[in-house]
Design an enzyme around this catalytic site. Structure first.
Site, PDB file in Angstrom:
ATOM      1  N   LYS A 115      -8.487   1.053   4.506  1.00  0.00           N
ATOM      2  CA  LYS A 115      -7.969  -0.314   4.468  1.00  0.00           C
ATOM      3  C   LYS A 115      -6.732  -0.441   5.337  1.00  0.00           C
ATOM      4  O   LYS A 115      -5.993   0.527   5.553  1.00  0.00           O
ATOM      5  CB  LYS A 115      -7.652  -0.735   3.034  1.00  0.00           C
ATOM      6  CG  LYS A 115      -6.712   0.181   2.272  1.00  0.00           C
ATOM      7  CD  LYS A 115      -6.637  -0.269   0.812  1.00  0.00           C
ATOM      8  CE  LYS A 115      -5.842   0.697  -0.042  1.00  0.00           C
ATOM      9  NZ  LYS A 115      -5.811   0.272  -1.460  1.00  0.00           N
TER      10      LYS A 115
ATOM     11  N   ARG B 225     -10.778  -6.826 -12.438  1.00  0.00           N
ATOM     12  CA  ARG B 225     -11.583  -7.564 -11.467  1.00  0.00           C
ATOM     13  C   ARG B 225     -12.803  -6.715 -11.123  1.00  0.00           C
ATOM     14  O   ARG B 225     -12.694  -5.676 -10.479  1.00  0.00           O
ATOM     15  CB  ARG B 225     -10.728  -7.894 -10.253  1.00  0.00           C
ATOM     16  CG  ARG B 225      -9.566  -8.827 -10.620  1.00  0.00           C
ATOM     17  CD  ARG B 225      -8.445  -8.805  -9.644  1.00  0.00           C
ATOM     18  NE  ARG B 225      -7.804  -7.491  -9.571  1.00  0.00           N
ATOM     19  CZ  ARG B 225      -6.838  -7.183  -8.711  1.00  0.00           C
ATOM     20  NH1 ARG B 225      -6.416  -8.072  -7.846  1.00  0.00           N
ATOM     21  NH2 ARG B 225      -6.306  -5.986  -8.718  1.00  0.00           N
TER      22      ARG B 225
ATOM     23  N   ASN C 254       1.804  -4.744  -5.740  1.00  0.00           N
ATOM     24  CA  ASN C 254       1.945  -6.022  -5.040  1.00  0.00           C
ATOM     25  C   ASN C 254       3.277  -6.664  -5.377  1.00  0.00           C
ATOM     26  O   ASN C 254       3.562  -6.947  -6.544  1.00  0.00           O
ATOM     27  CB  ASN C 254       0.794  -6.950  -5.427  1.00  0.00           C
ATOM     28  CG  ASN C 254      -0.548  -6.413  -4.956  1.00  0.00           C
ATOM     29  OD1 ASN C 254      -0.985  -6.691  -3.851  1.00  0.00           O
ATOM     30  ND2 ASN C 254      -1.199  -5.620  -5.795  1.00  0.00           N
TER      31      ASN C 254
ATOM     32  N   ARG D   6      -5.446  -5.622 -12.604  1.00  0.00           N
ATOM     33  CA  ARG D   6      -4.167  -6.181 -12.191  1.00  0.00           C
ATOM     34  C   ARG D   6      -3.259  -6.232 -13.413  1.00  0.00           C
ATOM     35  O   ARG D   6      -3.534  -6.944 -14.377  1.00  0.00           O
ATOM     36  CB  ARG D   6      -4.363  -7.572 -11.590  1.00  0.00           C
ATOM     37  CG  ARG D   6      -3.088  -8.392 -11.424  1.00  0.00           C
ATOM     38  CD  ARG D   6      -2.032  -7.739 -10.542  1.00  0.00           C
ATOM     39  NE  ARG D   6      -2.487  -7.401  -9.216  1.00  0.00           N
ATOM     40  CZ  ARG D   6      -2.557  -8.260  -8.200  1.00  0.00           C
ATOM     41  NH1 ARG D   6      -2.179  -9.518  -8.376  1.00  0.00           N
ATOM     42  NH2 ARG D   6      -2.975  -7.853  -7.022  1.00  0.00           N
TER      43      ARG D   6
ATOM     44  N   ASP E 266      -1.909  -2.679  -9.242  1.00  0.00           N
ATOM     45  CA  ASP E 266      -3.360  -2.525  -9.300  1.00  0.00           C
ATOM     46  C   ASP E 266      -3.717  -1.107  -9.705  1.00  0.00           C
ATOM     47  O   ASP E 266      -3.222  -0.134  -9.113  1.00  0.00           O
ATOM     48  CB  ASP E 266      -3.986  -2.858  -7.946  1.00  0.00           C
ATOM     49  CG  ASP E 266      -3.843  -4.331  -7.586  1.00  0.00           C
ATOM     50  OD1 ASP E 266      -3.517  -5.128  -8.483  1.00  0.00           O
ATOM     51  OD2 ASP E 266      -4.053  -4.681  -6.412  1.00  0.00           O
TER      52      ASP E 266
ATOM     53  N   GLU F 281      -2.331  -0.013  -5.585  1.00  0.00           N
ATOM     54  CA  GLU F 281      -1.416  -0.886  -4.850  1.00  0.00           C
ATOM     55  C   GLU F 281      -0.335  -1.374  -5.805  1.00  0.00           C
ATOM     56  O   GLU F 281      -0.551  -1.462  -7.016  1.00  0.00           O
ATOM     57  CB  GLU F 281      -2.137  -2.100  -4.238  1.00  0.00           C
ATOM     58  CG  GLU F 281      -3.118  -1.756  -3.141  1.00  0.00           C
ATOM     59  CD  GLU F 281      -3.685  -2.992  -2.449  1.00  0.00           C
ATOM     60  OE1 GLU F 281      -3.099  -4.092  -2.601  1.00  0.00           O
ATOM     61  OE2 GLU F 281      -4.707  -2.857  -1.764  1.00  0.00           O
TER      62      GLU F 281
ATOM     63  N   LYS G 140       0.825  -1.200   0.000  1.00  0.00           N
ATOM     64  CA  LYS G 140       0.000   0.000   0.000  1.00  0.00           C
ATOM     65  C   LYS G 140       0.867   1.261   0.000  1.00  0.00           C
ATOM     66  O   LYS G 140       0.703   2.167  -0.814  1.00  0.00           O
ATOM     67  CB  LYS G 140      -0.912   0.026   1.236  1.00  0.00           C
ATOM     68  CG  LYS G 140      -2.224  -0.739   1.129  1.00  0.00           C
ATOM     69  CD  LYS G 140      -2.069  -2.210   1.003  1.00  0.00           C
ATOM     70  CE  LYS G 140      -3.375  -2.962   1.155  1.00  0.00           C
ATOM     71  NZ  LYS G 140      -3.147  -4.413   1.145  1.00  0.00           N
TER      72      LYS G 140
ATOM     73  N   ARG H  12     -15.473  -3.815  -3.702  1.00  0.00           N
ATOM     74  CA  ARG H  12     -14.198  -4.524  -3.841  1.00  0.00           C
ATOM     75  C   ARG H  12     -14.243  -5.431  -5.065  1.00  0.00           C
ATOM     76  O   ARG H  12     -15.160  -6.230  -5.225  1.00  0.00           O
ATOM     77  CB  ARG H  12     -13.909  -5.358  -2.593  1.00  0.00           C
ATOM     78  CG  ARG H  12     -13.806  -4.554  -1.307  1.00  0.00           C
ATOM     79  CD  ARG H  12     -13.720  -5.462  -0.106  1.00  0.00           C
ATOM     80  NE  ARG H  12     -14.900  -6.303   0.015  1.00  0.00           N
ATOM     81  CZ  ARG H  12     -15.025  -7.321   0.861  1.00  0.00           C
ATOM     82  NH1 ARG H  12     -14.015  -7.629   1.664  1.00  0.00           N
ATOM     83  NH2 ARG H  12     -16.133  -8.034   0.913  1.00  0.00           N
TER      84      ARG H  12
END
Length: 317
Positions: A162, A227, A285, A212, A275, A283, A127, A235
């Protein structure tokens, strides 16, 4: 010479082979004739200033049942005997995870290639790392102070809250102005002011998907998995019930990748999942990015082969 590959991952008996990116990587490594050593985080240890692990050689089968079998009993080996080690343990990113990176760093110092680099795994919180690229992000607050979050909500009217160490959409809340649950949400996510959390301005383009984008040694795969949140949900995470839709990268997506690529390469972050919602990175990852199998199936790709090519080039150098 046969490449000896180790992987640190969650229990292989419990994975979903249709979606597991680590499994896709192992299948490609096996196809190339690598010697594969499986281990979990609990198998790592240090003795006499040397990194060791209890590993088992494994053989894979791309099948819904009986997808793996161990070829050997568990044996203790020096991690530096492995040419490359994939660190693919899922979050939470906690102190146990950090301790594991220190163990892997000892192997790295003796010549093993660790993907991704242990120090960078510690430095690049998934994050917080986005804040290194302010031109790519929405307004963000990181705090544990309830009053500051209330002021942030007053300013932006609609926000996402979050935790900093979770995954899969866990404990992510959308909060709008005058939400009667604001206090209890903040108390819960900050553990009554004892843990830092993040708030970001809500991005309405989430209805078009949380994309993603997979990046291999600074180069993005040309397609993303968007997504899409189910109805009544904010979400898009597949683990939270989202559905996956393959889409080609946009001009803006490529621009965002260009902004982060030099830093990723500098930090030894060889395989990353970025993301993107709308025009913004939410984000980055680095621990165990997923979506390989979905994109491979949708576009007849072999993303793991691209990764193994990069690994082989690094080993050759």
């Amino acid at each position: 010479m046969t490449i000896r590959l180790g992987i640190v991952m969650d229990p292989i008996a419990a994975i979903n082979t249709r979606k597991d990116s680590s499994f896709a990587m192992l299948l490609e490594a096996q196809k190339r004739g690598y010697e594969i050593h499986y281990m979990e985080m609990s198998n790592l240890f240090i003795q006499d200033n040397t990194a060791w692990a209890s590993t088992r050689q494994v053989q894979l089968e791309d099948a819904p049942d009986n997808w793996y079998r161990f070829l050997s009993a568990a044996q203790n080996i020096e991690l530096s005997e492995l040419d490359v080690i994939l660190m693919r343990k899922d979050p939470p990113f906690d102190m146990e995870y950090i301790y594991a990176t220190y163990i892997l760093e000892l192997a790295e110092q003796k010549g093993s290639l660790i993907v991704n680099q242990p120090r960078s795994l510690r430095d690049a919180n998934e994050k917080l790392f986005t804040l290194q690229f302010p031109q790519c992000t929405v307004p963000t607050l990181v705090s544990r102070n309830k009053k500051q979050f209330k002021q942030f909500l007053l300013q932006h009217k609609d926000i996402i809250i979050k935790p900093l160490g979770g995954m899969g959409g866990h404990s992510i809340f959308r909060v709008m102005e005058n939400d009667p649950n604001l206090n209890v949400i903040l108390e819960t996510v900050t553990s009554h002011g004892n843990e830092y959390i993040m708030a970001q301005r809500f991005i309405p383009e989430i209805t078009q998907g949380d994309k993603r984008i997979l990046i291999i040694n600074g180069t993005p795969v040309d397609y993303a998995l968007a997504r899409i949140p189910p109805e009544g949900e904010t979400r898009g995470n597949l683990a939270a019930g989202g559905s996956g839709l393959g889409i080609p990268l946009t001009e803006r997506d490529y621009w965002l990748c260009e902004q982060v690529a030099p830093r990723l390469k500098q930090m030894g972050l060889l395989f990353v999942g970025m993301d993107v919602i709308g025009d913004y990175i939410t984000e980055i990852n680095v621990t165990s990015p997923t979506c390989i199998r979905e994109l491979d199936k949708l576009y007849d790709l072999n993303i793991s082969a691209l990764l193994m090519d990069e690994i082989e080039q690094k080993l050759a150098h």
